[in-house]
Write an enzyme that holds these catalytic residues in place. Structure first.
Site, PDB file in Angstrom:
ATOM      1  N   TRP A   9       0.813  -1.231   0.000  1.00  0.00           N
ATOM      2  CA  TRP A   9       0.000   0.000   0.000  1.00  0.00           C
ATOM      3  C   TRP A   9       0.840   1.272   0.000  1.00  0.00           C
ATOM      4  CZ3 TRP A   9      -4.497  -0.746   4.076  1.00  0.00           C
ATOM      5  CH2 TRP A   9      -5.381  -1.716   3.590  1.00  0.00           C
ATOM      6  N   HIS A  90      13.060  -2.490  -1.080  1.00  0.00           N
ATOM      7  CA  HIS A  90      12.232  -1.911  -2.142  1.00  0.00           C
ATOM      8  C   HIS A  90      12.989  -0.758  -2.810  1.00  0.00           C
ATOM      9  CE1 HIS A  90       8.956   0.138  -4.170  1.00  0.00           C
ATOM     10  NE2 HIS A  90       8.295  -1.007  -4.090  1.00  0.00           N
ATOM     11  N   GLU A 161      11.701  -6.962  -9.309  1.00  0.00           N
ATOM     12  CA  GLU A 161      10.927  -5.732  -9.484  1.00  0.00           C
ATOM     13  C   GLU A 161      11.846  -4.628 -10.012  1.00  0.00           C
ATOM     14  OE1 GLU A 161       7.309  -4.223  -7.152  1.00  0.00           O
ATOM     15  OE2 GLU A 161       9.025  -3.364  -6.137  1.00  0.00           O
ATOM     16  N   GLY A 231       0.067   0.080  -6.849  1.00  0.00           N
ATOM     17  CA  GLY A 231      -1.095   0.900  -7.203  1.00  0.00           C
ATOM     18  C   GLY A 231      -2.402   0.130  -7.326  1.00  0.00           C
TER      19      GLY A 231
HETATM   20  P1  PGA Z   1       3.201  -0.696  -8.670  1.00  0.00           P
HETATM   21  O1  PGA Z   1       4.138  -0.836  -7.393  1.00  0.00           O
HETATM   22  O2  PGA Z   1       2.419  -1.985  -8.767  1.00  0.00           O
HETATM   23  O3  PGA Z   1       2.340   0.497  -8.405  1.00  0.00           O
HETATM   24  O4  PGA Z   1       4.098  -0.528  -9.832  1.00  0.00           O
HETATM   25  C1  PGA Z   1       4.757  -2.043  -7.081  1.00  0.00           C
HETATM   26  C2  PGA Z   1       5.715  -1.840  -5.946  1.00  0.00           C
HETATM   27  O5  PGA Z   1       6.300  -0.746  -5.839  1.00  0.00           O
HETATM   28  O6  PGA Z   1       5.929  -2.742  -5.129  1.00  0.00           O
END
Ligand code: PGA
Length: 246
Positions: A9, A90, A161, A231
């Site tokens: 979130w 992250h 990611e 998001g």
């Molecule tokens: P996003 O974010 O799905 O809005 O791209 C993913 C995240 O930052 O973990």
């Protein structure tokens, strides 16, 4: 392996009633695992209402068990508040809070010691034109540094990611084939370090602008065990499409 969907979130929403409403609208998957990572202040309220239906996690933690660290939260405090997971490394933390590989490693070891499952994010740089081989070498460096000192990959979740795929950093779409190759690469790194058992037991998720329309191809090849969703997790209808599909 069970599919895992993790909602990140970030710094939303503003109030506990809004947080309760959001989780109340989620439809947890029958076969998969749903983990919701709200701002830490909402953990106790959400866990007491929904803790039997889904799991909860934090978005970060500090590495020391206690002490004079103004503003920080220890893994044990998160655990006591009902968290079972914690997102670490992250790319927003790496970018805005100058978190480096060494800090991620300290946090990861502290989280494991407190009984939390770390959700370790591994990404590339911010530039969309970054080549696959460059991303691969960044990930290798981040992975090896983060797991330094660990004896096994038990209770660990990896997330591929790339920063440029995150919605707030541009949201560039990364093809399912490229994601599958990166997931394989991550598994190979894990196997080289922890033995081949990690190949079948270590979940590898994908994150970066995943929503109800884009998630399916990533699962199709069987190389991705779920998603870290930012998001779209704030829009329950959208998020439920993912939860229905896993
Ligand atoms: P996003 O974010 O799905 O809005 O791209 C993913 C995240 O930052 O973990």
């Amino acid at each position: 392996m069970k599919t895992i969907v993790i909602a990140n979130w970030k710094m939303h929403p503003e109030t506990l009633p809004q947080a309760l409403k959001l989780v109340g609208a989620y439809r947890p998957p029958r076969a998969g695992t749903l983990v919701v990572c709200p701002p830490a202040v909402f953990l106790p309220g959400l866990v007491s209402r929904f803790g039997r239906k889904m799991a909860f996690g934090a978005q970060d933690c500090f590495w020391a068990p206690a002490g004079a660290y103004t503003g920080e939260i220890s893994p044990a405090q998160l655990q006591a508040a009902g968290a079972r997971y914690v997102i670490l490394g992250h790319s927003e933390r790496r970018k805005y809070f100058a978190e480096d590989d060494k800090m991620v490693n300290r946090k990861l070891r502290a989280a494991l010691a407190a009984g939390l499952t770390p959700v370790l994010c591994l990404g590339g740089g911010l530039a969309a034109e970054v080549s696959e081989s460059k991303v691969k070498s960044v990930i290798q460096r981040q992975f090896n540094a983060a797991v330094d000192g660990l004896k096994s990959a038990k209770n660990l979740i990896l997330v591929f990611e790339p920063a440029y795929a995150i919605s707030t950093f541009g949201g560039q779409r990364v093809g399912a084939d490229a994601v599958a190759r990166m997931a394989e690469n991550l598994r190979a790194l894990a196997a080289a370090r922890f033995g081949s058992r990690a190949l079948s037991t270590l979940p590898v998720l994908y994150g970066g602008s995943v929503d109800g329309k884009t998630f399916a191809p990533y699962l199709a090849g069987g190389r991705i065990d779920g998603f870290l969703v930012g998001g779209a997790s704030l829009r329950p209808n959208e998020f439920n499409r993912i939860l229905r599909g896993v």
